[in-house]
Design a protein around this motif. Structure first.
Motif, PDB file in Angstrom:
ATOM      1  N   TRP A 108       0.841  -1.202   0.000  1.00 43.22           N
ATOM      2  CA  TRP A 108       0.000   0.000   0.000  1.00 43.22           C
ATOM      3  C   TRP A 108       0.881   1.260   0.000  1.00 43.22           C
ATOM      4  N   GLN A 109       1.908   1.290   0.836  1.00 40.50           N
ATOM      5  CA  GLN A 109       2.811   2.446   0.866  1.00 40.50           C
ATOM      6  C   GLN A 109       3.498   2.653  -0.483  1.00 40.50           C
ATOM      7  N   LYS A 110       3.950   1.563  -1.087  1.00 37.47           N
ATOM      8  CA  LYS A 110       4.621   1.671  -2.388  1.00 37.47           C
ATOM      9  C   LYS A 110       3.668   2.159  -3.468  1.00 37.47           C
ATOM     10  N   SER A 111       2.399   1.782  -3.359  1.00 37.56           N
ATOM     11  CA  SER A 111       1.411   2.256  -4.334  1.00 37.56           C
ATOM     12  C   SER A 111       1.214   3.765  -4.248  1.00 37.56           C
ATOM     13  N   LEU A 112       1.551   4.339  -3.101  1.00 40.66           N
ATOM     14  CA  LEU A 112       1.474   5.789  -2.909  1.00 40.66           C
ATOM     15  C   LEU A 112       2.762   6.496  -3.317  1.00 40.66           C
ATOM     16  N   GLY A 113       3.765   5.719  -3.729  1.00 48.58           N
ATOM     17  CA  GLY A 113       5.032   6.296  -4.171  1.00 48.58           C
ATOM     18  C   GLY A 113       6.118   6.308  -3.123  1.00 48.58           C
ATOM     19  N   TYR A 114       5.872   5.697  -1.950  1.00 55.11           N
ATOM     20  CA  TYR A 114       6.884   5.663  -0.905  1.00 55.11           C
ATOM     21  C   TYR A 114       7.940   4.598  -1.201  1.00 55.11           C
ATOM     22  N   THR A 115       9.146   4.836  -0.728  1.00 58.66           N
ATOM     23  CA  THR A 115      10.243   3.881  -0.887  1.00 58.66           C
ATOM     24  C   THR A 115      11.048   3.815   0.407  1.00 58.66           C
ATOM     25  N   GLY A 116      11.959   2.826   0.494  1.00 57.78           N
ATOM     26  CA  GLY A 116      12.860   2.730   1.636  1.00 57.78           C
ATOM     27  C   GLY A 116      12.127   2.610   2.948  1.00 57.78           C
ATOM     28  N   LEU A 117      12.586   3.347   3.969  1.00 58.20           N
ATOM     29  CA  LEU A 117      11.967   3.293   5.298  1.00 58.20           C
ATOM     30  C   LEU A 117      10.510   3.722   5.269  1.00 58.20           C
ATOM     31  N   ASP A 118      10.140   4.564   4.305  1.00 54.25           N
ATOM     32  CA  ASP A 118       8.752   5.024   4.207  1.00 54.25           C
ATOM     33  C   ASP A 118       7.823   3.948   3.670  1.00 54.25           C
ATOM     34  N   ALA A 119       8.383   2.820   3.211  1.00 54.20           N
ATOM     35  CA  ALA A 119       7.576   1.698   2.728  1.00 54.20           C
ATOM     36  C   ALA A 119       7.949   0.425   3.487  1.00 54.20           C
ATOM     37  N   ASN A 120       8.177   0.573   4.801  1.00 57.85           N
ATOM     38  CA  ASN A 120       8.638  -0.555   5.620  1.00 57.85           C
ATOM     39  C   ASN A 120       7.501  -1.413   6.178  1.00 57.85           C
ATOM     40  N   GLY A 121       6.266  -1.096   5.798  1.00 58.58           N
ATOM     41  CA  GLY A 121       5.126  -1.867   6.289  1.00 58.58           C
ATOM     42  C   GLY A 121       4.603  -1.423   7.632  1.00 58.58           C
ATOM     43  N   ILE A 122       5.241  -0.410   8.221  1.00 57.89           N
ATOM     44  CA  ILE A 122       4.798   0.181   9.487  1.00 57.89           C
ATOM     45  C   ILE A 122       4.024   1.452   9.173  1.00 57.89           C
ATOM     46  N   PRO A 123       2.774   1.570   9.591  1.00 57.36           N
ATOM     47  CA  PRO A 123       1.966   2.722   9.191  1.00 57.36           C
ATOM     48  C   PRO A 123       2.544   4.056   9.641  1.00 57.36           C
ATOM     49  N   GLY A 124       2.611   4.996   8.717  1.00 58.86           N
ATOM     50  CA  GLY A 124       2.875   6.382   9.053  1.00 58.86           C
ATOM     51  C   GLY A 124       1.550   7.124   9.096  1.00 58.86           C
ATOM     52  N   PRO A 125       1.510   8.322   9.675  1.00 57.21           N
ATOM     53  CA  PRO A 125       0.233   9.026   9.830  1.00 57.21           C
ATOM     54  C   PRO A 125      -0.448   9.354   8.508  1.00 57.21           C
ATOM     55  N   THR A 126       0.341   9.686   7.473  1.00 56.07           N
ATOM     56  CA  THR A 126      -0.262  10.059   6.193  1.00 56.07           C
ATOM     57  C   THR A 126      -0.867   8.848   5.487  1.00 56.07           C
ATOM     58  N   SER A 127      -0.093   7.758   5.384  1.00 54.22           N
ATOM     59  CA  SER A 127      -0.602   6.572   4.680  1.00 54.22           C
ATOM     60  C   SER A 127      -1.756   5.932   5.431  1.00 54.22           C
ATOM     61  N   LEU A 128      -1.698   5.930   6.769  1.00 59.48           N
ATOM     62  CA  LEU A 128      -2.763   5.325   7.557  1.00 59.48           C
ATOM     63  C   LEU A 128      -4.061   6.120   7.424  1.00 59.48           C
ATOM     64  N   THR A 129      -3.944   7.438   7.483  1.00 55.51           N
ATOM     65  CA  THR A 129      -5.124   8.294   7.339  1.00 55.51           C
ATOM     66  C   THR A 129      -5.718   8.154   5.949  1.00 55.51           C
ATOM     67  N   ARG A 130      -4.863   8.117   4.949  1.00 61.88           N
ATOM     68  CA  ARG A 130      -5.355   8.014   3.573  1.00 61.88           C
ATOM     69  C   ARG A 130      -6.054   6.680   3.333  1.00 61.88           C
ATOM     70  N   LEU A 131      -5.537   5.592   3.886  1.00 63.80           N
ATOM     71  CA  LEU A 131      -6.172   4.284   3.730  1.00 63.80           C
ATOM     72  C   LEU A 131      -7.581   4.299   4.316  1.00 63.80           C
ATOM     73  N   GLY A 132      -7.732   4.906   5.481  1.00 66.01           N
ATOM     74  CA  GLY A 132      -9.052   5.001   6.086  1.00 66.01           C
ATOM     75  C   GLY A 132      -9.986   5.880   5.301  1.00 66.01           C
ATOM     76  N   SER A 133      -9.455   6.987   4.788  1.00 57.29           N
ATOM     77  CA  SER A 133     -10.274   7.930   4.027  1.00 57.29           C
ATOM     78  C   SER A 133     -10.735   7.341   2.702  1.00 57.29           C
ATOM     79  N   GLU A 134      -9.828   6.672   1.999  1.00 58.11           N
ATOM     80  CA  GLU A 134     -10.175   6.137   0.676  1.00 58.11           C
ATOM     81  C   GLU A 134     -11.176   4.993   0.761  1.00 58.11           C
ATOM     82  N   THR A 135     -11.152   4.235   1.838  1.00 53.45           N
ATOM     83  CA  THR A 135     -12.097   3.128   1.989  1.00 53.45           C
ATOM     84  C   THR A 135     -13.346   3.537   2.759  1.00 53.45           C
ATOM     85  N   GLY A 136     -13.263   4.653   3.480  1.00 55.08           N
ATOM     86  CA  GLY A 136     -14.385   5.091   4.296  1.00 55.08           C
ATOM     87  C   GLY A 136     -14.614   4.255   5.529  1.00 55.08           C
ATOM     88  N   LEU A 137     -13.623   3.450   5.907  1.00 54.58           N
ATOM     89  CA  LEU A 137     -13.821   2.505   7.001  1.00 54.58           C
ATOM     90  C   LEU A 137     -13.413   3.038   8.366  1.00 54.58           C
TER      91      LEU A 137
END
Length: 295
Positions: A109-138
């Protein structure tokens, strides 16, 4: 990326996704799970506690079995449901256990947003986590963790802002100074086994401290949310303290596994032996944001 369900979110309504999230979350624990009300009324999204999700993301992967951590299970389930809805995680893996499958799915999911390296380590950051919730509405995100600048410093050693603030809080508990011998984001040191490659991890010199002062420093670090140990010659090291900031989103995989060890009372080394810290200096498992709320 794991195998995907045959049904995609495009073929279902938002109500279907929310109803599926209710079944996955199970309505247990501390999470506010999605609620589907009577026809014609509003649908409420879940509230996901980012702090708990991060603790689970560090403690769960090395764990035997698929048990959940603390009260994080329902929060992790909703995040996993969102990954399923985005076609990054199979429905069979929506279980509240933030294991290696969920790590891989979240990294995708992080890589699909364009993140690489530590930013795509599979540990949620605030931006990717918020966006995942927003895009799914869950879900929406509460208790966000942000490590701040990755080029901050403490005593001339590179750390991120969150780690700097944690070190300052621990330092304030002591009548002597915490002096770093190694900071974060340092690669190429074979003695560190990759633990310092990311954020949140530091080594502290103790040569000027008495034995009691060394243990008191370990205790101060643990009190503010570090997984901290005194390394000794018996373990193959010169005396120093190794400390990992629990919940740091930039933390390398080897350092995350040390947080798992710390949670289970182990030493964070390849031996996974019992923690050598005397009981009087161990303290309770915590993290920076939880510590601040206790003040």
């Amino acid at each position: 990326m794991t195998s995907q369900p045959s049904e995609t979110p495009d073929t279902h309504s938002r109500r279907w996704l929310l109803r599926r999230a209710v079944m996955a979350a199970g309505g247990i624990g501390a999470a506010t799970v999605p609620a589907v009300f009577m026809a014609g009324t509003a649908e409420a999204a879940a509230t996901v506690d980012m702090e708990l999700v991060l603790v689970a993301a560090m403690v769960d992967p090395p764990k035997s079995g698929t048990g959940t951590t603390l009260t994080a299970g329902p929060h992790v389930k909703v995040v996993e449901q969102a990954l399923d809805a985005k076609n990054f995680l199979a429905a069979s893996s929506v279980d509240g256990h933030y294991g290696t499958t969920t790590v891989s799915a979240y990294s995708a999911w992080q890589k699909s947003l364009g993140y690489t390296g530590l930013d795509a380590n599979g540990i949620p950051g605030p931006t990717s986590l918020t966006r995942l919730g927003s895009e799914t509405g869950l879900y929406t995100v509460t208790r966000q963790i942000n490590v701040g600048s990755s080029t901050d410093s403490y005593g001339g050693r590179r750390v991120n802002t969150r780690t700097k603030n944690m070190l300052a809080a621990a330092d304030a508990k002591l009548s002597w100074s915490i002096v770093l011998s190694q900071g974060s984001y340092t690669t190429g040191n074979p003695d560190s086994a990759g633990t310092h490659d990311g954020g949140g991890v530091v080594d502290i010199g103790v040569s000027s401290m008495s034995t009691t002062q060394r243990w008191q420093t370990v205790k101060a670090l643990r009190d503010v949310g570090f997984a901290a140990w005194l390394r000794t010659p018996e373990q193959g090291f010169t005396y120093h303290i190794h400390a990992n900031a629990v919940g740091d989103t930039d933390m390398s995989s080897p350092a995350q596994r040390q947080v798992h060890d710390y949670f289970y009372g182990k030493n964070g080394l390849a031996s996974h032996a019992a923690d050598n810290t005397p009981a009087a200096y161990q303290g309770s498992f915590t993290w920076w944001e939880q510590y601040k709320r206790s003040l």
